[in-house]
Design a protein around this motif. Sequence first.
Motif, PDB file in Angstrom:
ATOM      1  N   LEU A   2      -6.409   1.183   4.826  1.00 40.32           N
ATOM      2  CA  LEU A   2      -5.161   1.135   5.564  1.00 40.32           C
ATOM      3  C   LEU A   2      -5.325   1.871   6.872  1.00 40.32           C
ATOM      4  CD1 LEU A   2      -3.031   2.227   2.549  1.00 40.32           C
ATOM      5  CD2 LEU A   2      -3.374  -0.074   3.385  1.00 40.32           C
ATOM      6  N   GLU A   3      -4.632   1.407   7.873  1.00 43.97           N
ATOM      7  CA  GLU A   3      -4.759   2.156   9.112  1.00 43.97           C
ATOM      8  C   GLU A   3      -3.395   2.619   9.569  1.00 43.97           C
ATOM      9  OE1 GLU A   3      -5.525  -0.242  13.005  1.00 43.97           O
ATOM     10  OE2 GLU A   3      -5.800  -1.495  11.260  1.00 43.97           O
ATOM     11  N   LEU A   4      -3.344   3.825   9.966  1.00 43.45           N
ATOM     12  CA  LEU A   4      -2.052   4.444  10.208  1.00 43.45           C
ATOM     13  C   LEU A   4      -2.066   5.274  11.453  1.00 43.45           C
ATOM     14  CD1 LEU A   4      -1.080   5.815   6.779  1.00 43.45           C
ATOM     15  CD2 LEU A   4      -0.102   3.932   8.035  1.00 43.45           C
ATOM     16  N   VAL A   6      -0.169   8.627  12.537  1.00 47.06           N
ATOM     17  CA  VAL A   6       0.691   9.621  11.907  1.00 47.06           C
ATOM     18  C   VAL A   6       1.900   9.887  12.782  1.00 47.06           C
ATOM     19  CG1 VAL A   6       0.813  11.872  10.901  1.00 47.06           C
ATOM     20  CG2 VAL A   6      -1.332  10.669  10.994  1.00 47.06           C
ATOM     21  N   GLU A  87       3.179   6.670   6.901  1.00 48.05           N
ATOM     22  CA  GLU A  87       2.356   7.529   6.073  1.00 48.05           C
ATOM     23  C   GLU A  87       3.039   7.810   4.728  1.00 48.05           C
ATOM     24  OE1 GLU A  87       1.545  11.486   7.585  1.00 48.05           O
ATOM     25  OE2 GLU A  87      -0.564  10.968   7.435  1.00 48.05           O
ATOM     26  N   LEU A  91       1.440   6.633   1.249  1.00 50.54           N
ATOM     27  CA  LEU A  91       0.901   7.679   0.381  1.00 50.54           C
ATOM     28  C   LEU A  91       1.770   7.962  -0.837  1.00 50.54           C
ATOM     29  CD1 LEU A  91      -0.526  10.343   2.859  1.00 50.54           C
ATOM     30  CD2 LEU A  91      -1.742   8.583   1.611  1.00 50.54           C
ATOM     31  N   ARG A 201      -6.594  -5.203  11.369  1.00 53.90           N
ATOM     32  CA  ARG A 201      -7.422  -4.149  11.921  1.00 53.90           C
ATOM     33  C   ARG A 201      -8.532  -4.704  12.812  1.00 53.90           C
ATOM     34  NH1 ARG A 201      -9.884  -0.060   7.578  1.00 53.90           N
ATOM     35  NH2 ARG A 201     -10.539   1.616   8.951  1.00 53.90           N
ATOM     36  N   MET A 272      -6.109   7.807  -4.291  1.00 54.76           N
ATOM     37  CA  MET A 272      -6.580   8.678  -3.229  1.00 54.76           C
ATOM     38  C   MET A 272      -8.099   8.659  -3.111  1.00 54.76           C
ATOM     39  SD  MET A 272      -4.126   9.688  -1.609  1.00 54.76           S
ATOM     40  CE  MET A 272      -2.420   9.281  -1.886  1.00 54.76           C
ATOM     41  N   GLU A 275      -8.803   5.588  -1.072  1.00 49.48           N
ATOM     42  CA  GLU A 275      -8.443   5.824   0.327  1.00 49.48           C
ATOM     43  C   GLU A 275      -9.439   6.773   0.990  1.00 49.48           C
ATOM     44  OE1 GLU A 275      -6.130   4.559   2.315  1.00 49.48           O
ATOM     45  OE2 GLU A 275      -5.436   3.195   0.757  1.00 49.48           O
ATOM     46  N   GLY A 276      -9.826   7.799   0.239  1.00 52.19           N
ATOM     47  CA  GLY A 276     -10.769   8.776   0.785  1.00 52.19           C
ATOM     48  C   GLY A 276     -12.125   8.155   1.072  1.00 52.19           C
TER      49      GLY A 276
ATOM     50  N   GLY B  17      -7.039   4.717  10.846  1.00 54.41           N
ATOM     51  CA  GLY B  17      -7.786   4.651   9.603  1.00 54.41           C
ATOM     52  C   GLY B  17      -8.323   6.010   9.204  1.00 54.41           C
ATOM     53  N   GLU B  19      -7.213   8.978   9.919  1.00 53.22           N
ATOM     54  CA  GLU B  19      -6.155   9.902   9.532  1.00 53.22           C
ATOM     55  C   GLU B  19      -5.758   9.669   8.078  1.00 53.22           C
ATOM     56  OE1 GLU B  19      -3.824  12.984   9.785  1.00 53.22           O
ATOM     57  OE2 GLU B  19      -5.237  12.325  11.313  1.00 53.22           O
ATOM     58  N   GLN B  20      -5.609   8.391   7.752  1.00 58.09           N
ATOM     59  CA  GLN B  20      -5.238   7.998   6.401  1.00 58.09           C
ATOM     60  C   GLN B  20      -6.316   8.429   5.421  1.00 58.09           C
ATOM     61  OE1 GLN B  20      -2.575   6.606   5.357  1.00 58.09           O
ATOM     62  NE2 GLN B  20      -3.120   5.813   3.357  1.00 58.09           N
ATOM     63  N   GLN B  21      -7.552   8.277   5.863  1.00 60.37           N
ATOM     64  CA  GLN B  21      -8.671   8.638   5.007  1.00 60.37           C
ATOM     65  C   GLN B  21      -8.690  10.142   4.771  1.00 60.37           C
ATOM     66  OE1 GLN B  21     -12.132   6.587   6.349  1.00 60.37           O
ATOM     67  NE2 GLN B  21     -13.477   7.632   4.909  1.00 60.37           N
ATOM     68  N   ALA B  23      -6.129  12.110   4.865  1.00 59.40           N
ATOM     69  CA  ALA B  23      -5.029  12.392   3.951  1.00 59.40           C
ATOM     70  C   ALA B  23      -5.456  12.107   2.523  1.00 59.40           C
ATOM     71  CB  ALA B  23      -3.821  11.530   4.309  1.00 59.40           C
ATOM     72  N   GLY B  24      -6.158  10.983   2.351  1.00 60.59           N
ATOM     73  CA  GLY B  24      -6.644  10.627   1.025  1.00 60.59           C
ATOM     74  C   GLY B  24      -7.541  11.712   0.457  1.00 60.59           C
ATOM     75  N   VAL B  25      -8.479  12.170   1.257  1.00 59.98           N
ATOM     76  CA  VAL B  25      -9.399  13.211   0.786  1.00 59.98           C
ATOM     77  C   VAL B  25      -8.634  14.483   0.457  1.00 59.98           C
ATOM     78  CG1 VAL B  25     -11.343  14.665   1.424  1.00 59.98           C
ATOM     79  CG2 VAL B  25     -11.351  12.268   2.054  1.00 59.98           C
TER      80      VAL B  25
END
Lengths: 519, 519
Positions: A2-4, A6, A87, A91, A201, A272, A275-276, B17, B19-21, B23-25
């Motif tokens: 996902l691309e966000l 913030v 976000e 999330l 994207r 998560m 996503e991570g 992308g 930033e989201q990543q 957040a995931g971590v």
Amino acid sequence: MLELNVTAPPAISPPPGKEQQAAGVGILLQISMLVLSFVVGHVLRRHKFYYVPEASASLIIGLLVGVLANISNTETSIRRWFNFHEEFFFLFLLPPIIFQSGFSLAPKPFFSNFGAIVTFAILGTFIASVVTGFLVYLGGLTFLMYQLPLVECLMFGALISATDPVTVLSIFQELGTDVNLYALVFGESVLNDAMAISLYRTMSSVQSHATSGQNFFLLVLSFLETFVGSMSSGVGVGFISALLFKYAGLDIDNLQNLECCLFVLFPYFSYMLAEGLGLSGIVSILFTGIVMKHYTFSNLSESSQRFAAAFFHLISSLAETFVFIYMGFDIAMEEHSWSHLGFIFFSIIFIGVARAVNVSVCANLVNMVRPANRQIPAKHQKALWYSGLRGAMAFALALQSVHDLPEAHGKTIFSATTAIVVVTVILIGGSTGTMLEALEVVGDGQDGALETFESNNGYIAPTYQEGTSSGSKLKMKLKEFHRSTTSFTALDKNYLTPFFTTQNDDEDDSDDSIHNASR
Amino acid sequence: MLELNVTAPPAISPPPGKEQQAAGVGILLQISMLVLSFVVGHVLRRHKFYYVPEASASLIIGLLVGVLANISNTETSIRRWFNFHEEFFFLFLLPPIIFQSGFSLAPKPFFSNFGAIVTFAILGTFIASVVTGFLVYLGGLTFLMYQLPLVECLMFGALISATDPVTVLSIFQELGTDVNLYALVFGESVLNDAMAISLYRTMSSVQSHATSGQNFFLLVLSFLETFVGSMSSGVGVGFISALLFKYAGLDIDNLQNLECCLFVLFPYFSYMLAEGLGLSGIVSILFTGIVMKHYTFSNLSESSQRFAAAFFHLISSLAETFVFIYMGFDIAMEEHSWSHLGFIFFSIIFIGVARAVNVSVCANLVNMVRPANRQIPAKHQKALWYSGLRGAMAFALALQSVHDLPEAHGKTIFSATTAIVVVTVILIGGSTGTMLEALEVVGDGQDGALETFESNNGYIAPTYQEGTSSGSKLKMKLKEFHRSTTSFTALDKNYLTPFFTTQNDDEDDSDDSIHNASR
């Protein structure tokens, strides 16, 4: 995946205490709307008034309160609590909804339609995006509508092709449709988000000249990479949880609370983790849901089973209702450029056309390789076409596009998306029931998806009548896939279930008890 | 009531992308720590190792990970997810914890000690704040420690006097103490937050010259106003929920999910209503918890009762564990000024002295008006003195003071508070068990608070032996209050319970079943 961007609440600090109070008022209003939505939804369902499904009711409540707040000129500090933060949506609101859909999914129809679902999700979304994009571009060239550059048209095509699982689910579950149709619509809507996001994207990076000329195959490859990666990580987390609960011995000793805490944390962990790793959290949590329901769940103590089922049901309905309220409110609050009504009008027509192309191409492709008794009938194709609701996912991406594109362009896309969401949720959502009835694909009541499944076994079971069709390469591949589905059932029964669970044969009993408990 | 500085995540947007990543971590790490805490806590409890209660274990895990993250120089985008945001703490973590404590509270000991609790909360906190403030000021004058202006010393005194319900609760519930002692410690710790916050706020406005010379009585008046207002709104929301569930007829018809959704939303509604009105959300949600347990709860269907009890237990233990992890992590991550070790050392001694003054004055005052058989014994006073743990509440206010005060001063106060929190939670928290055992006030096991209550009735019931003491005016007032407590029991039995609930006499049965279900 996902691309966000913030868009956190601005960090200005008004007089101490004030800010906290504004937050209180904002959240208070949100809770009141939630309560109102639940009550209205309940009353509507009681009176069997299916023209306004719960989703539409919530959206309308959000819209109304938003309009009122706009007129009454509320303080910005209160309003701040209502902005749709992508976000927050990605999330915290999306994960429980998708997990619950995986958790409550009847796995057989989903897997027996897996090939078709993947076709619709990958190829179909690609077709829909490109067709919409080109039509919008042509519309601009012929002065039918506001003119956008081709890349931006394709971005719009991509984001508007994300059929929304939230919206679709809440309406379909309410009505109870044919189990295969439900599996198709649901599966497509969950998986195509990943495709739409990745398309959006790619186009976005082409637009900002970061990359140029990334071709179709690279795109599909990257999608498949993401998809397989996400699925594996989701399944992996699910299996780990199954083993943990099998051997930790938490189902004795009055440890229900600990058991539930851990059980509740796993899905979020899976989301998560994906996503991570830069994968798709949605796909991952969906598969974690399926695996956890199938294996982990039976390792829980009985009271925890009842609790977990009710818990996820509760959390997901809260999140779902909130998403619609939130979206309605934000639609009423954001500035729109209604100057391009033509753009909105024609883009609604174009997405209808694009979805028709998408459905007919994919359905024909699927029918080519399926045996005669498992063809997707024309009425299902029509229902599939009709049920391409756009919701929170498209909305979140459109908000994103406001940041990504030149101002007037972004605003136009955002307004068009907003209008499409409102139209599809309220008008199409409200008439889907009638439409499905007219097409005679409606099940009998709330639990249709499950009941039709029982009475419908012949259609689902992958029975092979060899020789009914010619043997192209693609067809052979797909047949192999079908066969692997059957052999998966054997594998599951003989190896996976004994390995990952403590009990073996009372699966069906526990399934029943959950359904009773969760309603 | 609460005052906050919105320290929202900074709104910088790195490549999409990413930033989201991040957040995931970040969230992934938090979930992993939660799981680890639960597992470690479980193992420690299994082996009856009470020197490291669950709270300390979580704090230590947070600290360790924080130190590791500091050494390894993690990306700031990941780190951002760990900053202790006061807003997040006050709006999302605190409400479930306090509600659960009200919900699981045995109401009789709480109300029969109500006079004493209020004395400790109002007068006691005032005494403790002023004594601490003056001692710190004197310490500064005599060059024992870093010198702060008198107003800032009083601010520090106020914030450090907020004994923390989160910390205290988790340790006391674990050990199971005498029911009256538990009610005193718990009641004081919940209510004195409101007092400490209001004191801090007053001093803060004096410091910034907004107001000057607001006197003691105005302060007490404003506290009482807030307190009574919050209590009324909390009780009011509780009663409304009781009536709603009595008449909505949701306990039939398989509407468990709707029932639970509504039930779950009410407490939060109460909290936000109070915050929105500028009152104390903590006090309000506490009373909503008590009322909802006593009246609303018995109007639920049986399965919803079981679910609701388990739900609140789950949510609050997640929030509680998370608070400690979060605090530990933030303590390790924030910049501290350790240059003033003297300040830390002496302030620890001073808060000990101030709490001793507080407890002895208030206890003597309470004992003056209580009959001989209801005196607070010396060993309870010692336990009360010992159990003044400082935790998340003081920490959140100290973070606040960094924004409010000149830099060096704020940092010093923050570091001192941090050190005090760590010392009280880990050292005192770990030794509270031994201490309580030495004082012979420990109950028998996990459920002591409830069991001792049963076997201990003579002590609790407000039996009046008139003529045992001289009749001052204050005494008469307090006696009247005691009488009103007894008449409240009658009022409850004859009017409130029949009015707000559907059933009447199976209260006790349902209470039992919840306790079984929630453990």
